[in-house]
Scaffold this motif. Structure first.
Motif, short mmCIF file in Angstrom:
data_model
loop_
_atom_site.label_atom_id
_atom_site.label_comp_id
_atom_site.label_asym_id
_atom_site.label_seq_id
_atom_site.Cartn_x
_atom_site.Cartn_y
_atom_site.Cartn_z
N LEU A 93 0.85 -0.97 -0.01
CA LEU A 93 0.08 0.04 -0.22
C LEU A 93 0.78 1.66 0.03
CD1 LEU A 93 -2.65 1.54 0.22
CD2 LEU A 93 -2.46 1.20 2.70
N GLY A 94 1.99 1.22 0.83
CA GLY A 94 2.69 2.54 1.01
C GLY A 94 3.46 2.73 -0.41
N LEU A 95 4.08 1.59 -1.19
CA LEU A 95 4.69 1.68 -2.37
C LEU A 95 3.71 2.16 -3.34
CD1 LEU A 95 6.96 0.84 -4.46
CD2 LEU A 95 5.88 -1.30 -4.52
N PHE A 96 2.55 1.64 -3.52
CA PHE A 96 1.48 2.05 -4.48
C PHE A 96 1.08 3.46 -4.50
CE2 PHE A 96 1.89 -2.23 -5.86
CZ PHE A 96 1.34 -2.63 -7.06
N SER A 97 0.55 3.79 -2.98
CA SER A 97 0.08 5.15 -2.70
C SER A 97 1.00 6.22 -2.94
CB SER A 97 -0.71 5.10 -1.40
OG SER A 97 0.25 4.74 -0.42
N SER A 98 2.29 5.88 -2.58
CA SER A 98 3.29 7.07 -2.62
C SER A 98 3.79 7.35 -3.79
CB SER A 98 4.56 6.43 -1.97
OG SER A 98 5.12 5.49 -2.58
N SER A 99 3.42 6.36 -4.82
CA SER A 99 3.71 6.65 -6.31
C SER A 99 2.36 7.54 -6.98
CB SER A 99 3.68 5.26 -7.08
OG SER A 99 2.49 4.69 -7.39
N LEU A 100 1.39 7.55 -6.44
CA LEU A 100 0.38 8.64 -6.53
C LEU A 100 0.86 9.81 -6.69
CD1 LEU A 100 -2.71 6.69 -5.49
CD2 LEU A 100 -2.03 6.84 -7.92
N TRP A 101 1.71 10.25 -5.83
CA TRP A 101 2.41 11.82 -5.62
C TRP A 101 3.47 12.05 -6.50
CZ3 TRP A 101 -1.15 14.17 -3.01
CH2 TRP A 101 -1.98 13.58 -2.02
N GLN A 102 3.80 11.02 -7.11
CA GLN A 102 4.96 11.29 -8.27
C GLN A 102 4.48 11.59 -9.80
OE1 GLN A 102 7.39 7.59 -7.44
NE2 GLN A 102 7.50 8.00 -5.31
N GLN A 103 5.39 12.01 -10.51
CA GLN A 103 4.91 12.16 -11.78
C GLN A 103 4.40 10.85 -12.43
OE1 GLN A 103 8.10 13.90 -14.00
NE2 GLN A 103 6.69 13.97 -16.04
N GLN A 104 5.20 9.78 -12.10
CA GLN A 104 4.39 8.38 -12.61
C GLN A 104 4.03 7.50 -11.64
OE1 GLN A 104 7.60 7.05 -15.33
NE2 GLN A 104 7.21 8.07 -16.91
N SER A 105 2.78 6.80 -11.88
CA SER A 105 2.51 6.00 -10.78
C SER A 105 3.27 4.75 -10.99
CB SER A 105 1.05 5.75 -11.01
OG SER A 105 0.81 5.00 -12.23
N LEU A 106 3.26 3.63 -10.13
CA LEU A 106 4.04 2.45 -10.21
C LEU A 106 3.57 1.71 -11.22
CD1 LEU A 106 6.04 0.43 -8.85
CD2 LEU A 106 4.23 -0.43 -7.66
N ILE A 107 2.18 1.56 -11.37
CA ILE A 107 1.71 0.83 -12.65
C ILE A 107 2.27 1.45 -14.00
CG2 ILE A 107 -0.61 0.00 -13.52
CD1 ILE A 107 0.08 -1.28 -11.16
N GLU A 108 2.16 2.70 -13.93
CA GLU A 108 2.62 3.35 -15.22
C GLU A 108 4.18 2.96 -15.55
OE1 GLU A 108 3.74 7.93 -17.24
OE2 GLU A 108 2.26 7.81 -15.34
N ARG A 109 4.92 3.03 -14.37
CA ARG A 109 6.15 2.64 -14.58
C ARG A 109 6.51 1.19 -15.19
NH1 ARG A 109 8.42 4.51 -9.37
NH2 ARG A 109 6.59 5.54 -8.99
N LEU A 110 5.42 0.30 -14.72
CA LEU A 110 5.48 -0.99 -15.09
C LEU A 110 5.06 -1.20 -16.33
CD1 LEU A 110 4.15 -2.63 -11.72
CD2 LEU A 110 6.50 -3.02 -12.64
N ALA A 111 4.10 -0.31 -16.89
CA ALA A 111 3.53 -0.50 -18.16
C ALA A 111 4.62 -0.03 -19.13
CB ALA A 111 2.38 0.55 -18.48
N ALA A 120 -1.12 9.36 -23.46
CA ALA A 120 -2.06 10.02 -22.36
C ALA A 120 -2.96 9.41 -21.71
CB ALA A 120 -2.28 11.39 -22.64
N SER A 121 -3.79 8.50 -22.61
CA SER A 121 -4.96 7.78 -22.04
C SER A 121 -4.58 6.55 -21.21
CB SER A 121 -5.94 7.15 -23.28
OG SER A 121 -5.18 6.43 -24.00
N GLY A 122 -3.29 5.90 -21.75
CA GLY A 122 -2.68 5.05 -20.88
C GLY A 122 -2.20 5.51 -19.59
N VAL A 123 -1.55 6.72 -19.47
CA VAL A 123 -1.18 7.10 -18.18
C VAL A 123 -2.47 7.44 -17.32
CG1 VAL A 123 -0.16 9.28 -17.23
CG2 VAL A 123 0.76 8.49 -19.34
N SER A 124 -3.72 7.83 -17.50
CA SER A 124 -4.64 8.14 -16.76
C SER A 124 -5.14 6.67 -16.38
CB SER A 124 -5.71 8.74 -17.84
OG SER A 124 -6.86 8.86 -16.72
N TYR A 125 -5.14 5.72 -17.38
CA TYR A 125 -5.67 4.45 -16.90
C TYR A 125 -4.88 3.72 -15.79
CZ TYR A 125 -6.79 -0.55 -17.19
OH TYR A 125 -7.27 -1.81 -17.16
N THR A 126 -3.45 3.78 -15.99
CA THR A 126 -2.68 3.25 -14.98
C THR A 126 -2.42 3.62 -13.74
OG1 THR A 126 -0.67 4.61 -15.99
CG2 THR A 126 -0.85 2.36 -16.93
#
Length: 187
Positions: A93-111, A120-126
């Motif tokens: 939870l800490g890992l995923f939620s902290s990434s929401l405060w960064q330019q790229q979320s964790l799922i976006e970095r994995l994608a 841009a639609s993929g960024v919003s989706y991730t």
């Protein structure tokens, strides 16, 4: 070294079953020693991951596991081992939620590992998928905590089976939604 990553993943998955069967058959000292070896493997295997955050999770979860085993052995409290799934959910939870405060979320970095030019639609989706996983870790961690106060067989059933089914189902549903979303946005 890839073998260490596989062993680390298997140890993490098998943890609840190892606690359930191991304590009743071999005792806390033997299970604790075996689990400590697995946690050391987890820490070593964490060096192989591409994302630094996943390295930290490997190190922190391995260290937390060693701490729980050590405290459980020192105080002869096998119940402390039950808190490991709770700790893992808190770390995720800490890992995923902290990434929401960064330019790229964790799922976006994995994608972006597979698709560097994510639209841009993929960024919003991730970002939305990252939020969904945060909710999952809150719910899963809460249930894992509740099971710590229930009989061991219920703790093992939830943390060693049901939680994996739920996580796998969420992963599968997200994959299906992603395929649908991609098709919809590429037409």
């Amino acid at each position: 070294m890839r073998l260490l990553t596989i062993l680390s993943a298997l140890a993490l998955i098998a943890y609840p079953v190892a606690v359930y069967y191991g304590i009743s058959r071999w005792g806390l000292a033997t299970v604790g020693a075996l689990l400590t070896v697995f946690f050391i493997v987890r820490i070593i295997a964490a060096k192989q991951t591409q994302l630094k955050e996943l390295k930290y999770i490997g190190w922190l979860s391995g260290g937390a596991g060693i701490a729980l085993v050590t405290l459980g052995s020192l105080f002869r409290q096998q119940g402390l081992l039950l808190y490991y799934p709770v700790i893992v959910n808190i770390l995720m939870l800490g890992l995923f939620s902290s990434s929401l405060w960064q330019q790229q979320s964790l799922i976006e970095r994995l994608a972006r590992i597979q698709e560097p030019d994510l639209p841009a639609s993929g960024v919003s989706y991730t970002r939305n998928v990252t939020k969904i996983w945060c909710v999952f870790f809150i719910i899963n961690g809460t249930i894992a905590l509740i099971t710590c106060f229930m009989p061991l067989h219920i703790w093992t059933l939830y943390n060693g089976f049901i939680s994996y089914i739920l996580a796998g189902s969420l992963f599968g549903i997200e994959w299906l939604c992603r395929q649908w979303y991609r098709n919809k946005n590429t037409q």
